[in-house]
Enzyme design. Structure first.
Site, PDB file in Angstrom:
ATOM      1  N   HIS A 111       0.857  -1.188   0.000  1.00 29.38           N
ATOM      2  CA  HIS A 111       0.000   0.000   0.000  1.00 29.38           C
ATOM      3  C   HIS A 111       0.882   1.222   0.000  1.00 29.38           C
ATOM      4  O   HIS A 111       1.945   1.208   0.632  1.00 29.38           O
ATOM      5  CB  HIS A 111      -0.909  -0.008   1.243  1.00 29.38           C
ATOM      6  CG  HIS A 111      -2.056   0.930   1.125  1.00 29.38           C
ATOM      7  ND1 HIS A 111      -1.953   2.252   1.453  1.00 29.38           N
ATOM      8  CD2 HIS A 111      -3.315   0.732   0.665  1.00 29.38           C
ATOM      9  CE1 HIS A 111      -3.114   2.837   1.220  1.00 29.38           C
ATOM     10  NE2 HIS A 111      -3.960   1.947   0.734  1.00 29.38           N
TER      11      HIS A 111
ATOM     12  N   ASP B 158      -7.915  -5.614   0.249  1.00 28.32           N
ATOM     13  CA  ASP B 158      -8.412  -6.439  -0.855  1.00 28.32           C
ATOM     14  C   ASP B 158      -7.997  -7.887  -0.770  1.00 28.32           C
ATOM     15  O   ASP B 158      -8.527  -8.730  -1.490  1.00 28.32           O
ATOM     16  CB  ASP B 158      -7.916  -5.859  -2.184  1.00 28.32           C
ATOM     17  CG  ASP B 158      -8.638  -4.585  -2.495  1.00 28.32           C
ATOM     18  OD1 ASP B 158      -9.834  -4.515  -2.169  1.00 28.32           O
ATOM     19  OD2 ASP B 158      -8.021  -3.664  -3.027  1.00 28.32           O
TER      20      ASP B 158
HETATM   21  N1  ACO Z   1       4.188  -7.469  -4.735  1.00 26.80           N
HETATM   22  C1  ACO Z   1       5.528  -7.477  -4.886  1.00 26.80           C
HETATM   23  N2  ACO Z   1       6.319  -6.389  -4.730  1.00 26.80           N
HETATM   24  C2  ACO Z   1       5.713  -5.233  -4.416  1.00 26.80           C
HETATM   25  C3  ACO Z   1       4.310  -5.158  -4.207  1.00 26.80           C
HETATM   26  C4  ACO Z   1       3.556  -6.337  -4.387  1.00 26.80           C
HETATM   27  N3  ACO Z   1       2.232  -6.328  -4.226  1.00 26.80           N
HETATM   28  N4  ACO Z   1       3.992  -3.885  -3.911  1.00 26.80           N
HETATM   29  C5  ACO Z   1       5.139  -3.187  -3.887  1.00 26.80           C
HETATM   30  N5  ACO Z   1       6.174  -3.999  -4.196  1.00 26.80           N
HETATM   31  C6  ACO Z   1       7.590  -3.648  -4.243  1.00 26.80           C
HETATM   32  C7  ACO Z   1       7.912  -2.773  -5.458  1.00 26.80           C
HETATM   33  O1  ACO Z   1       8.259  -3.570  -6.583  1.00 26.80           O
HETATM   34  C8  ACO Z   1       9.063  -1.952  -4.936  1.00 26.80           C
HETATM   35  O2  ACO Z   1      10.209  -2.761  -4.944  1.00 26.80           O
HETATM   36  P1  ACO Z   1      11.675  -2.122  -5.225  1.00 26.80           P
HETATM   37  O3  ACO Z   1      11.898  -1.137  -4.107  1.00 26.80           O
HETATM   38  O4  ACO Z   1      12.611  -3.273  -5.225  1.00 26.80           O
HETATM   39  O5  ACO Z   1      11.567  -1.441  -6.572  1.00 26.80           O
HETATM   40  C9  ACO Z   1       8.701  -1.716  -3.475  1.00 26.80           C
HETATM   41  O6  ACO Z   1       7.857  -2.825  -3.100  1.00 26.80           O
HETATM   42  C10 ACO Z   1       7.970  -0.398  -3.220  1.00 26.80           C
HETATM   43  O7  ACO Z   1       6.751  -0.407  -3.939  1.00 26.80           O
HETATM   44  P2  ACO Z   1       6.168   0.806  -4.764  1.00 26.80           P
HETATM   45  O8  ACO Z   1       5.781   0.316  -6.125  1.00 26.80           O
HETATM   46  O9  ACO Z   1       7.079   1.990  -4.691  1.00 26.80           O
HETATM   47  O10 ACO Z   1       4.881   1.102  -3.921  1.00 26.80           O
HETATM   48  P3  ACO Z   1       3.704   2.072  -4.352  1.00 26.80           P
HETATM   49  O11 ACO Z   1       3.364   2.837  -3.138  1.00 26.80           O
HETATM   50  O12 ACO Z   1       4.055   2.859  -5.559  1.00 26.80           O
HETATM   51  O13 ACO Z   1       2.551   1.051  -4.744  1.00 26.80           O
HETATM   52  C11 ACO Z   1       0.667  -0.339  -4.638  1.00 26.80           C
HETATM   53  C12 ACO Z   1       1.512   0.710  -3.918  1.00 26.80           C
HETATM   54  C13 ACO Z   1       0.227   0.183  -6.020  1.00 26.80           C
HETATM   55  C14 ACO Z   1      -0.590  -0.630  -3.828  1.00 26.80           C
HETATM   56  C15 ACO Z   1       1.524  -1.642  -4.808  1.00 26.80           C
HETATM   57  O14 ACO Z   1       1.916  -2.121  -3.539  1.00 26.80           O
HETATM   58  C16 ACO Z   1       0.789  -2.731  -5.584  1.00 26.80           C
HETATM   59  O15 ACO Z   1       0.762  -2.714  -6.815  1.00 26.80           O
HETATM   60  N6  ACO Z   1       0.139  -3.713  -4.851  1.00 26.80           N
HETATM   61  C17 ACO Z   1      -0.604  -4.751  -5.519  1.00 26.80           C
HETATM   62  C18 ACO Z   1      -1.953  -4.230  -5.972  1.00 26.80           C
HETATM   63  C19 ACO Z   1      -2.907  -3.997  -4.822  1.00 26.80           C
HETATM   64  O16 ACO Z   1      -3.099  -4.860  -3.973  1.00 26.80           O
HETATM   65  N7  ACO Z   1      -3.550  -2.823  -4.821  1.00 26.80           N
HETATM   66  C20 ACO Z   1      -4.554  -2.474  -3.819  1.00 26.80           C
HETATM   67  C21 ACO Z   1      -4.111  -1.306  -3.024  1.00 26.80           C
HETATM   68  S1  ACO Z   1      -5.284  -1.001  -1.738  1.00 26.80           S
HETATM   69  C22 ACO Z   1      -6.585  -0.285  -2.512  1.00 26.80           C
HETATM   70  O17 ACO Z   1      -6.527   0.363  -3.511  1.00 26.80           O
HETATM   71  C23 ACO Z   1      -7.870  -0.521  -1.870  1.00 26.80           C
END
Ligand code: ACO
Length: 439
Positions: free
Chosen positions: A315, A373
């Site tokens: 998140h 979720d």
């Molecule tokens: N699985 C694996 N790796 C992940 C995940 C994940 N679900 N989420 C983040 N990471 C990793 C990224 O690849 C990144 O790695 P790095 O530092 O080696 O490059 C690191 O964790 C930081 O992540 P960001 O992408 O910078 O996090 P951001 O805040 O931009 O994204 C998000 C947040 C979009 C929710 C992301 O975690 C994601 O795509 N999760 C999966 C989709 C999801 O469940 N969305 C629902 C969100 S809650 C809602 O809307 C109700």
């Protein structure tokens, strides 16, 4: 800036432009809770530089009194009340009043509010015809987005956003009609007759009724399932300045009518990185297939080149447990018990996935925890709600949050059109070359 924020501006941040003698002092604003915020509005005027923050991870886009999240501590408050207390003791209509009005209602206020929402649950009969224009296999989010936007064509009497009474009626209409439109989008996709709303039922009961009832048979309400639905609605009702809410605010900042703004929010919610995630969780679990395949899947997630994400994890703000996920997990067990589902391969897989991820360094270092979720999809599936309806349900719940945020925006005297700037890295100025002289 409101007077509260002005008075709170005690400290400041000084920014100096290296290599020059130019500097500026920016006020540091403090909210009721949360970190201080540097007010950068005069930075460009004073120093001629913009700030760069793609994804707005370090930018407060507005002042708000509605929802507070402490992502490190796993805290979510609606108007100051912890989500755990509201999920346990309140219900969706009371929470809707709280979000919109700022305070918990008295008994009379609650009864009036409930009546007002209930009185608006039907949609204009002409609006039924819109559904026929969609293919039967249309995604219900596409239908929801289109039909909610079309509401503006039916309510010319409350499109004056500067009239508080018209704003109030638009709020009632949206909160009341979105479930009807959402349920009809589903009925349309499965070829069943639309069920008209029943105003003798609660908000959650009526929504389940419109989704599941058929005219040929009596409908029996299951209190455990309607309580679970109510809780899902409460947990999703608002979440600060997330992508869809910011979209609603951006659209609202132009003076667009509330129906158009909420349709814009629905469009933004549809993405798999946002509201589409609960649908994506189930798709992911189905693709993994069995518990034995989880370690291989986790390996793939950790591989930078695979672009595979563990859906339902991570998140932007929560860097600790998402408090909504904890409540959702308990609700999940309640629903499965009520439905007599003793062995749920999906739940087993989800719990195994959670166990592995929470002990794996990749997830620990990045502070990736299950989000709301991760479990909501399993509950909804157990309740018989098809996967393509999951995000629609989220939109039903979030409508009140969007409307509250839109209302707050319109009532904020400091609000201006949202218009970010950019760092331009395209071609420099160059002269046009005639087509026959281009190589
Ligand atoms: N699985 C694996 N790796 C992940 C995940 C994940 N679900 N989420 C983040 N990471 C990793 C990224 O690849 C990144 O790695 P790095 O530092 O080696 O490059 C690191 O964790 C930081 O992540 P960001 O992408 O910078 O996090 P951001 O805040 O931009 O994204 C998000 C947040 C979009 C929710 C992301 O975690 C994601 O795509 N999760 C999966 C989709 C999801 O469940 N969305 C629902 C969100 S809650 C809602 O809307 C109700």
């Amino acid at each position: 800036m409101s007077s509260t924020a002005k008075e709170a501006a005690k400290a400041s941040v000084t920014v100096t432009l290296d290599g020059t003698n130019r500097s500026t002092t920016l006020p540091l604003l403090t909210g009721t809770l949360g970190p201080a915020v540097a007010d950068i509005r005069k930075l460009y005027g004073d120093l001629g530089v913009f700030t760069f923050d793609p994804g707005y991870g370090a930018t407060a886009s507005c002042e708000s009194k509605i929802t507070y999240i402490d992502g490190d501590a796993g805290i979510l408050l609606y108007r100051g009340y912890p989500i755990e207390q509201l999920a346990e003791k309140s219900d969706f209509i009371e929470v809707a009043y709280l979000l919109l009005e700022g305070e918990l209602p008295t008994g009379t206020q609650l009864a009036d509010f409930r009546k007002n929402v209930t009185n608006h649950t039907m949609v204009h009969e002409q609006l039924r015809r819109f559904f026929d224009g969609f293919r039967r296999d249309a995604h219900p989010m596409a239908i929801l987005c289109g039909v909610v936007g079309a509401l503006a064509a039916f309510y010319h009497d409350n499109l004056d956003i500067n009239d508080p009474r018209q704003r109030e009626i638009a709020a009632f209409r949206l909160i009341a009609k979105v479930p009807t439109i959402a349920a009809w989008a589903y009925k349309y996709s499965i070829g069943q007759p639309f069920m008209y709303p029943r105003n003798d039922l609660s908000y959650a009961e009526n929504f389940l009724y419109m989704l599941n009832a058929v005219p040929a048979e009596p409908y029996v309400n299951n209190p455990i399932l309607s309580r679970a639905m109510d809780r899902i609605l409460v947990l999703h009702a608002d979440h600060e300045q997330n992508a869809s809410t910011s979209t609603v605010r951006l659209a609202g900042s132009t003076g667009a009518n509330p129906f158009a703004c909420i349709a814009a929010g629905i469009a933004a919610l549809w993405g798999p990185a946002h509201g589409g995630a609960n649908e994506a969780v189930l798709k992911m679990l189905a693709e993994i297939g069995t518990k034995e395949n989880i370690p291989q899947f986790i390996k793939e997630v950790k591989d930078k080149n695979s672009h595979t994400k563990l859906m339902g994890f991570g998140h932007r703000v929560y860097k600790n447990f998402d408090p909504r996920a904890t409540i959702m997990k308990d609700t999940c067990h309640e629903v499965l018990a009520e439905l007599g589902i003793k062995d749920s391969p999906l739940l087993d897989m989800a719990m195994e996935m959670e166990r592995i991820a929470l002990t794996d360094d990749y997830f620990i270092q990045r502070k990736l925890y299950p989000n709301v979720d991760f479990y909501s999809g399993i509950i909804l599936k157990a309740m018989g709600i098809p996967t393509h309806m999951f995000t629609v349900l989220f939109a039903v719940a979030r409508t009140v949050g969007w409307v509250s945020q839109w209302k707050e925006l319109i009532e904020d005297p400091a609000q201006r059109i949202g218009r970010p700037r950019q760092i331009y890295r395209g071609a420099g100025t160059r002269d046009y070359v005639a087509v026959d002289r281009r190589s």
